[in-house]
Design a protein around this motif. Structure first.
Motif, PDB file in Angstrom:
ATOM      1  N   ASP A 249       6.608  -6.717  -7.354  1.00 15.80           N
ATOM      2  CA  ASP A 249       6.437  -5.273  -7.214  1.00 15.80           C
ATOM      3  C   ASP A 249       5.816  -4.914  -5.871  1.00 15.80           C
ATOM      4  OD1 ASP A 249       7.422  -4.789  -9.780  1.00 15.80           O
ATOM      5  OD2 ASP A 249       5.924  -3.228 -10.131  1.00 15.80           O
ATOM      6  N   HIS A 250       4.842  -5.731  -5.465  1.00 11.56           N
ATOM      7  CA  HIS A 250       4.179  -5.481  -4.179  1.00 11.56           C
ATOM      8  C   HIS A 250       5.161  -5.613  -3.028  1.00 11.56           C
ATOM      9  CE1 HIS A 250       0.996  -5.319  -1.220  1.00 11.56           C
ATOM     10  NE2 HIS A 250       1.387  -6.465  -0.722  1.00 11.56           N
ATOM     11  N   GLN A 253       7.280  -2.771  -2.355  1.00 14.44           N
ATOM     12  CA  GLN A 253       6.558  -1.686  -1.678  1.00 14.44           C
ATOM     13  C   GLN A 253       6.650  -0.377  -2.437  1.00 14.44           C
ATOM     14  OE1 GLN A 253       8.201  -1.719   2.324  1.00 14.44           O
ATOM     15  NE2 GLN A 253       6.697  -3.201   2.984  1.00 14.44           N
ATOM     16  N   LEU A 254       6.363  -0.464  -3.752  1.00 16.06           N
ATOM     17  CA  LEU A 254       6.301   0.762  -4.537  1.00 16.06           C
ATOM     18  C   LEU A 254       5.113   1.589  -4.075  1.00 16.06           C
ATOM     19  CD1 LEU A 254       7.059  -0.565  -8.129  1.00 16.06           C
ATOM     20  CD2 LEU A 254       8.592   0.672  -6.612  1.00 16.06           C
ATOM     21  N   GLN A 255       5.255   2.902  -4.133  1.00 20.05           N
ATOM     22  CA  GLN A 255       4.204   3.802  -3.647  1.00 20.05           C
ATOM     23  C   GLN A 255       2.938   3.654  -4.475  1.00 20.05           C
ATOM     24  OE1 GLN A 255       5.238   7.913  -3.789  1.00 20.05           O
ATOM     25  NE2 GLN A 255       3.400   8.603  -2.744  1.00 20.05           N
ATOM     26  N   SER A 261     -11.026   4.160  -4.682  1.00 11.71           N
ATOM     27  CA  SER A 261     -12.251   3.728  -5.355  1.00 11.71           C
ATOM     28  C   SER A 261     -11.977   2.935  -6.616  1.00 11.71           C
ATOM     29  CB  SER A 261     -13.113   4.947  -5.704  1.00 11.71           C
ATOM     30  OG  SER A 261     -12.396   5.833  -6.550  1.00 11.71           O
ATOM     31  N   ILE A 262     -10.768   3.081  -7.181  1.00 13.43           N
ATOM     32  CA  ILE A 262     -10.427   2.384  -8.419  1.00 13.43           C
ATOM     33  C   ILE A 262      -9.751   1.052  -8.129  1.00 13.43           C
ATOM     34  CG2 ILE A 262      -9.241   2.605 -10.650  1.00 13.43           C
ATOM     35  CD1 ILE A 262     -11.471   4.594 -10.209  1.00 13.43           C
ATOM     36  N   TYR A 263      -9.189   0.890  -6.927  1.00 19.86           N
ATOM     37  CA  TYR A 263      -8.445  -0.334  -6.631  1.00 19.86           C
ATOM     38  C   TYR A 263      -9.290  -1.588  -6.768  1.00 19.86           C
ATOM     39  CZ  TYR A 263      -3.867   1.294  -5.259  1.00 19.86           C
ATOM     40  OH  TYR A 263      -2.596   1.806  -5.293  1.00 19.86           O
ATOM     41  N   ALA A 264     -10.579  -1.491  -6.452  1.00 13.22           N
ATOM     42  CA  ALA A 264     -11.433  -2.682  -6.550  1.00 13.22           C
ATOM     43  C   ALA A 264     -11.523  -3.194  -7.978  1.00 13.22           C
ATOM     44  CB  ALA A 264     -12.840  -2.368  -6.032  1.00 13.22           C
ATOM     45  N   PHE A 265     -11.252  -2.313  -8.965  1.00 11.86           N
ATOM     46  CA  PHE A 265     -11.333  -2.712 -10.362  1.00 11.86           C
ATOM     47  C   PHE A 265      -9.949  -2.903 -10.967  1.00 11.86           C
ATOM     48  CE2 PHE A 265     -15.260  -0.333  -9.549  1.00 11.86           C
ATOM     49  CZ  PHE A 265     -16.169  -1.336  -9.820  1.00 11.86           C
ATOM     50  N   GLY A 266      -8.907  -2.839 -10.145  1.00 10.61           N
ATOM     51  CA  GLY A 266      -7.551  -3.032 -10.643  1.00 10.61           C
ATOM     52  C   GLY A 266      -7.124  -4.482 -10.553  1.00 10.61           C
ATOM     53  N   ILE A 267      -6.012  -4.801 -11.211  1.00  7.83           N
ATOM     54  CA  ILE A 267      -5.499  -6.167 -11.121  1.00  7.83           C
ATOM     55  C   ILE A 267      -4.735  -6.369  -9.825  1.00  7.83           C
ATOM     56  CG2 ILE A 267      -3.339  -5.632 -12.350  1.00  7.83           C
ATOM     57  CD1 ILE A 267      -3.660  -8.501 -13.597  1.00  7.83           C
ATOM     58  N   ASN A 268      -4.209  -5.264  -9.262  1.00  7.33           N
ATOM     59  CA  ASN A 268      -3.407  -5.328  -8.048  1.00  7.33           C
ATOM     60  C   ASN A 268      -4.181  -4.653  -6.925  1.00  7.33           C
ATOM     61  OD1 ASN A 268      -1.469  -5.219  -6.071  1.00  7.33           O
ATOM     62  ND2 ASN A 268      -0.031  -3.941  -7.209  1.00  7.33           N
ATOM     63  N   GLY A 269      -4.367  -5.336  -5.806  1.00  9.54           N
ATOM     64  CA  GLY A 269      -5.126  -4.785  -4.692  1.00  9.54           C
ATOM     65  C   GLY A 269      -4.394  -3.730  -3.899  1.00  9.54           C
ATOM     66  N   GLY A 270      -3.125  -3.483  -4.239  1.00 10.93           N
ATOM     67  CA  GLY A 270      -2.360  -2.447  -3.551  1.00 10.93           C
ATOM     68  C   GLY A 270      -2.283  -2.677  -2.058  1.00 10.93           C
ATOM     69  N   PHE A 271      -2.373  -1.578  -1.284  1.00 13.76           N
ATOM     70  CA  PHE A 271      -2.197  -1.669   0.156  1.00 13.76           C
ATOM     71  C   PHE A 271      -3.323  -2.436   0.829  1.00 13.76           C
ATOM     72  CE2 PHE A 271      -5.008   1.925  -0.260  1.00 13.76           C
ATOM     73  CZ  PHE A 271      -5.849   1.811   0.823  1.00 13.76           C
ATOM     74  N   LYS A 272      -4.430  -2.670   0.125  1.00 16.16           N
ATOM     75  CA  LYS A 272      -5.553  -3.371   0.733  1.00 16.16           C
ATOM     76  C   LYS A 272      -5.183  -4.798   1.107  1.00 16.16           C
ATOM     77  CE  LYS A 272      -9.232  -0.660  -1.352  1.00 16.16           C
ATOM     78  NZ  LYS A 272      -9.712  -0.098  -0.110  1.00 16.16           N
ATOM     79  N   GLN A 273      -4.110  -5.322   0.512  1.00 15.52           N
ATOM     80  CA  GLN A 273      -3.709  -6.666   0.877  1.00 15.52           C
ATOM     81  C   GLN A 273      -3.109  -6.699   2.280  1.00 15.52           C
ATOM     82  OE1 GLN A 273      -1.811  -9.133  -2.062  1.00 15.52           O
ATOM     83  NE2 GLN A 273      -2.548  -7.858  -3.724  1.00 15.52           N
ATOM     84  N   HIS A 274      -2.825  -5.538   2.851  1.00 15.68           N
ATOM     85  CA  HIS A 274      -2.331  -5.498   4.226  1.00 15.68           C
ATOM     86  C   HIS A 274      -3.483  -5.557   5.229  1.00 15.68           C
ATOM     87  CE1 HIS A 274       1.836  -4.863   3.205  1.00 15.68           C
ATOM     88  NE2 HIS A 274       1.521  -3.854   2.414  1.00 15.68           N
TER      89      HIS A 274
END
Length: 295
Positions: A249-250, A253-255, A261-274
């Protein structure tokens, strides 16, 4: 506008609570005629540092629900919601925590998060996209990962770390700011000038960046522990499969639709992995998969 409103309300709450706490502790001015009162300065910074971290923690469930538009499942409306509630209840019992609130947020991004100050009164939520596209074994592993965060007390631990970091960023920035201002105002009398405030602001940015690296490191270590908890509560194979699906999924590049503030507690780091590895809240998915495979 909602996020701006939540940000302003949080900061107002911090100011009110911190001001009351400082008055109760009898903390006076930290800039005195003969220089800085380091005891008062440290107390001032600690109060604001920890109050900011813990006000955010205590409001985390409300902010997460509003920020992600999470709908709490009060009464399951379909088979998927019924299965999700039963799965979370089973995982929570196995992990030895109270039954958390369970929610679904309307995002096609594959993600989930856990938050809350109390391990027996937490919130776990999953995106609609993840619930629809992942197999039930993979969804169970994702929810096990989030239950692992709750059982490990990660939200409280990270808030404590953030409070310590906030305290020392404020403390050393003001010492450095006072030193710069004293150099610029040699022989101009007592107190501080505009140089103190400008220099303090600059040093807070510099020290804040360095502190973010420390907090991010703890956050990444926490993800490995939650992955291990997910593998234990569900199964290693399902946890690995879920991470592999997250990677797909990453790469698609799904939006991203979840607040930062919630990404730190998510299973997926989202754009922060960039971002650079030092500043990322989550380890690369390949590293997480490899760690599970080698465990």
């Amino acid at each position: 506008m909602l996020r701006i409103g939540l940000f302003l309300l949080t900061n107002i709450a911090v100011l009110i609570v911190a001001s009351i706490t400082l008055n109760l502790l009898g903390v006076g001015r930290f800039v005195e005629a003969n220089g800085l009162n380091l005891g008062n300065l440290l107390a001032f910074c600690a109060v604001f540092g920890f109050v900011g971290a813990f006000v955010s923690l205590f409001l985390s469930k409300t902010m997460a629900k509003m920020g992600t538009r999470t709908q709490i499942i009060e009464q399951p409306r379909n088979a998927d919601e019924q299965w999700l509630m039963q799965t979370v209840a089973e995982l929570a019992e196995k992990a030895g925590i109270g039954m958390p609130q369970v929610g679904i947020f309307p995002s096609q991004e594959a993600n989930a998060f856990a938050t809350g100050w109390n391990r027996n009164d937490a919130l776990v939520a999953v995106s609609l996209g993840l619930l629809q596209r992942f197999s039930r074994d993979e969804v169970k592993a994702v929810m096990a990962h989030e239950i692992g965060h709750v059982a490990n007390g990660d939200m409280v631990t990270l808030s404590l770390i953030q409070g310590v970091v906030n305290t020392f960023v404020m403390f050393f920035a003001r010492i450095a700011g006072y030193a710069v201002d004293s150099f610029l105002r040699r022989g101009e009398g007592e107190g501080v000038g505009i140089g103190f405030y400008i220099a303090t602001f600059v040093f807070e940015i510099i020290f804040g960046i360095a502190a973010s690296i420390v907090v991010a490191w703890f956050s990444r270590m926490r993800e490995y522990r939650a992955d291990a908890a997910g593998a234990s509560l569900a199964s290693k194979e399902s946890m690995i499969s879920a991470l592999q699906r997250l990677k797909l999924d990453h790469e698609a590049q799904l939006q991203t639709q979840m607040p930062d503030s919630i990404y730190a507690f998510g299973i997926n780091g989202g754009f922060k992995q960039h971002l650079t590895s030092l500043m990322a809240s989550h380890p690369p998915l390949d590293d997480r998969i490899r760690a599970l495979q080698n465990s």
